[in-house]
Enzyme design. Structure first.
Site, PDB file in Angstrom:
ATOM      1  N   CYS A 102      -0.643   1.837   3.370  1.00 17.94           N
ATOM      2  CA  CYS A 102       0.792   2.114   3.289  1.00 17.94           C
ATOM      3  C   CYS A 102       1.041   3.437   2.581  1.00 17.94           C
ATOM      4  O   CYS A 102       1.898   4.223   2.989  1.00 17.94           O
ATOM      5  CB  CYS A 102       1.508   0.980   2.557  1.00 17.94           C
ATOM      6  SG  CYS A 102       3.305   1.186   2.471  1.00 17.94           S
ATOM      7  N   CYS A 206       2.936  -5.119  -0.334  1.00 18.59           N
ATOM      8  CA  CYS A 206       4.239  -4.493  -0.547  1.00 18.59           C
ATOM      9  C   CYS A 206       5.282  -4.890   0.482  1.00 18.59           C
ATOM     10  O   CYS A 206       6.451  -5.032   0.163  1.00 18.59           O
ATOM     11  CB  CYS A 206       4.080  -2.972  -0.569  1.00 18.59           C
ATOM     12  SG  CYS A 206       3.491  -2.253   0.988  1.00 18.59           S
TER      13      CYS A 206
END
Length: 375
Positions: A102, A206
């Site tokens: 990410c 996340c």
């Protein structure tokens, strides 16, 4: 160009760390622009996982300091890139790290393509620091190297999550709270009455929020029942619903009686999970393993020499998961580019193919990069 002359983008998440990042920059007389990256689940109404509260917190903090906030939708990029990476690795029986990708693909990748290219620096709330090394080369202009370095807070240090970013991303990265301890950050947030001051740190991956990871895997990969076999005896001791629900070193959630049981290895072709019984089975440990596709942050490992200028670095520290401990090791180059053999100083529990092994100097200060574990 001094920092005060540079255009700075702040990535606000709605959490306490990025909020204090904005405070620190404003306190220095800077006026950054703020951005909230929207990723979220693919079908929000089904997953019931809204980012509204995060956005509200980010909005409140940006308004407090008179900075404009722009929402950047990276939803499709996330699901096309990070989720594809995660599912492909899990389906192959590996242990991926979506948060690592990410940072590389979204926070410093897709955001850069959409808006970050307009800015000199991108500030985030990561617990990491950087060092600038100035090299004066004869008959050449001054050259500069930027190194990713650890935070003084070993519990919060996030260099392992940043060890796959590109060198050009590192050059633009700014970590204003990276030199602080988490307690210091919370004290500042409370003192300055920042809205997220009392919010708990986010846990887990996340983008999942409140979504259970196994439910997420089941949604995209379904179930594939198979046998759970005791490694030492070959005895079938139970059933599993899919090898992707289990990872090497796992103890909890096996659903087997007479435990504890540890996942030792997986036979993907036969869809078998091998386990070992006991509180500390030696089969759960590994001391020597290979890493491939090593991604160097600043310099290739072969170009990094120790302080005495001898051979390429051999004594290092490593991490194979997000823990406070840095483990001493030796690394040995192979004949294959980007491949190394890691010789840990002591056996390590739960070494799993697909994990990233992060390489640091022997003082666990500079982060050199990371490679994917392959046994």
């Amino acid at each position: 160009m001094t920092e005060i002359d540079k255009r700075i983008a702040v990535l606000l998440s709605g959490g306490v760390d990025s909020s204090v990042v904005l405070y620190e920059l404003v306190r220095q007389g800077l006026k950054p622009d703020c951005f909230y990256i929207k990723i979220g689940p693919e079908e929000e109404e089904e997953w019931d996982c809204s980012s509204e509260e995060d956005l509200e917190m980010a909005t409140a903090v940006s308004h407090k300091y008179g900075c404009r906030l722009e929402v950047i939708d990276c939803h499709r990029e996330y699901w096309d890139q990070v989720t594809t990476y995660t599912m492909n690795k899990v389906r192959a029986g590996l242990t991926p790290n979506p948060d690592v990708m990410c940072n590389r693909l979204i926070k410093f990748g897709a955001f850069h393509e959409k808006r970050g290219h307009d800015y000199d620096l991108i500030a985030t709330g990561h617990y990491a620091t950087t060092e600038i090394e100035e090299l004066s080369i004869i008959n050449s202009p001054l050259s500069i190297r930027k190194w990713l370095c650890t935070s003084p807070d070993p519990v919060k240090d996030q260099t392992d999550f940043l060890a796959q970013i590109y060198d050009w991303q590192l050059k633009k990265a700014l970590f204003p709270i990276g030199h602080m301890m988490k307690e210091e950050v919370r004290v500042i947030a409370e003192r300055e009455h920042l809205a997220p001051a009392h919010r708990r740190d986010s846990q887990g991956i996340c983008f999942l929020g409140k979504i259970n990871y196994n439910d997420y895997l089941r949604r995209y990969l379904g179930e594939l029942p198979g046998d759970v076999v005791e490694l030492e005896t070959g005895r079938i001791v139970g059933k599993h619903k899919g090898h992707w629900f289990h990872t090497i070193g796992q103890r909890k959630g096996m659903g087997l009686g007479g435990g504890p049981w540890f996942v030792i290895k997986k036979d993907i072709a036969q869809n078998i999970i091998y386990v070992s019984h006991g509180y500390d089975p030696q089969t759960a440990y590994c001391q020597h393993f290979r890493i491939r596709d090593f991604h160097a942050l600043t310099l290739p490992l072969e170009q990094i020499v120790d302080q005495e200028g001898r051979s390429p670095v051999r004594s290092v520290c490593i991490k194979i998961r997000h823990t406070p401990e840095f483990l001493p090791a030796q690394i040995e180059a192979t004949d294959t580019a980007g491949e190394y053999i890691v010789h840990a100083a002591a056996p390590i529990h739960g070494v799993a193919p697909g994990q990233f092994c992060v390489i640091y100097d022997d003082r666990h200060h500079r982060c050199y990069g990371s490679g994917e574990i392959t046994l």
